[in-house]
Write an enzyme that holds these catalytic residues in place. Structure first.
Site, PDB file in Angstrom:
ATOM      1  N   GLY A   1      -8.369   8.059   7.162  1.00 20.15           N
ATOM      2  CA  GLY A   1      -8.829   8.377   8.442  1.00 20.15           C
ATOM      3  C   GLY A   1     -10.405   8.666   8.889  1.00 20.15           C
TER       4      GLY A   1
ATOM      5  CG  ASP B   1      -1.889   1.463   1.538  1.00 19.13           C
ATOM      6  OD1 ASP B   1      -1.990   1.069  -0.117  1.00 19.13           O
ATOM      7  OD2 ASP B   1      -2.682   1.418   2.117  1.00 19.13           O
TER       8      ASP B   1
ATOM      9  CB  VAL C   1     -11.471  -1.353   5.095  1.00 18.74           C
ATOM     10  CG1 VAL C   1     -11.699  -0.902   6.406  1.00 18.74           C
ATOM     11  CG2 VAL C   1     -12.665  -0.988   4.504  1.00 18.74           C
ATOM     12  CG  ASN C   2      -5.056   1.362   8.264  1.00 16.59           C
ATOM     13  OD1 ASN C   2      -5.296   0.539   9.248  1.00 16.59           O
ATOM     14  ND2 ASN C   2      -4.002   2.459   7.983  1.00 16.59           N
TER      15      ASN C   2
ATOM     16  CG  HIS D   1      -6.510   4.452  -1.258  1.00 14.33           C
ATOM     17  ND1 HIS D   1      -5.306   4.529  -0.591  1.00 14.33           N
ATOM     18  CD2 HIS D   1      -6.188   4.498  -2.283  1.00 14.33           C
ATOM     19  CE1 HIS D   1      -4.314   3.649  -1.613  1.00 14.33           C
ATOM     20  NE2 HIS D   1      -4.815   3.738  -2.931  1.00 14.33           N
TER      21      HIS D   1
END
Ligand code: 13P
Length: 287
Positions: free
Chosen positions: A179, A84, A229-230, A206
């Site tokens: 975020g 990524d 997705v983070n 993103h």
């Protein structure tokens, strides 16, 4: 089964669903993502940022962990191991040499001319190993791994220029942020449709955390075939650890066992997030 993203994303775009990229940070993350993907017969993309790779001991350590787990858990769904936001040719090359099946070269902070140049170099190297390449134009806002920036919408000209490098998917930034969003996300759906048609490439969204469900559905129908997705997984992991400690479970019996600290709530929470996204993106039974 480790594969590149080429066919998986073409199929997703054609059939109007999106494959989730779930960013990992350690062994538990990897296992949680793989188990949910397998249970749902869903293709899956394991995302690894440069910072996360460094944290886990380097690209080779990550590639061997993912490959090993893929085998010992007898995973049969397509698994894509993806770098990524690779920031340089050297970084992408290192990931490819270590066994990653897909890389992102993010030259979006450069001029379009330099972005095209570095992307082409990565595409040429990746082709030798049948590794897929994602590029970015425009800039995703917010902060990820300490890198902060504002939103900068991609233009059609930039998309067309980068599409000619031979990339397999395109992250055209159209209002998403890494975020948290301040207020409602302001996504360029008309541009998504336009760029998707003009480049004939699967688009990558993103900043997939915190986007309302109906906007995700609209983005998928406009051509987004991969959604990253983070943050939501990280937050729910942290929530689980907090609950465990607040309930003082670590102070009871052998509650200090890390497998209990992580496994009781945090692990379960991570799996729930991945399940929700697979349902939302429509990826179940698409393996
Ligand atoms: P979020 O952290 O907002 O989910 O974004 C993830 C991402 O885009 C990784 O590249």
């Amino acid at each position: 089964m480790l594969v590149n993203s080429k066919e998986v994303l073409i199929k997703a775009e054609k059939n109007r669903y999106a494959v989730g990229q779930y960013n990992i940070n350690n062994m538990e993350w990897t296992k949680a993502v793989l188990e949910v993907a397998q249970a749902n017969k869903s293709p899956v993309i394991i995302g690894v940022s440069e910072g996360a790779a460094k944290y886990m001991g380097g690209y080779k350590a990550v590639a061997m962990m993912v490959e090993g787990m893929d085998q010992s858990l007898k995973i049969t769904v397509p698994v894509i191991l993806h770098l990524d936001h690779g920031t340089s040719f050297a970084s992408c090359k290192d990931a490819i040499d270590a066994g990653f099946t897909s890389v992102m070269i993010d030259g979006s902070h450069e001029s379009i001319k330099n972005n095209v140049k570095v992307t082409r170099k990565v595409v040429e190297y990746a082709a030798k190993f049948d590794v897929s390449v994602e590029a970015e134009v425009g800039t995703v806002g917010g902060t990820e791994d300490g890198i902060t920036g504002g939103v900068n919408y991609a233009s059609l000209d930039e998309c067309l220029a980068i599409s000619k490098t031979g990339i397999d998917s395109l992250a055209a930034s159209l209002g998403s942020v890494h975020g948290h969003y301040e207020g409602e996300p302001n996504l360029g759906f008309a541009e998504m449709e336009q760029y998707s048609k003009a480049t004939k490439l699967p688009l990558v969204l993103h900043g997939g955390s915190g986007i309302p469900d109906e906007m995700i559905a609209k983005a998928i129908s406009a051509g987004e075939a991969k959604i990253n997705v983070n943050t939501e997984i990280q937050e729910n992991f942290a929530k689980g650890i907090r609950q465990y400690i607040e309930e003082k479970k670590d102070l009871t019996g052998t509650g200090y066992d890390p497998r209990k600290i992580i496994g009781t709530y945090a692990y379960v929470n991570m799996k729930k997030v991945v399940q929700t996204k697979i349902d939302l993106f429509g990826t179940a039974k698409k393996a």
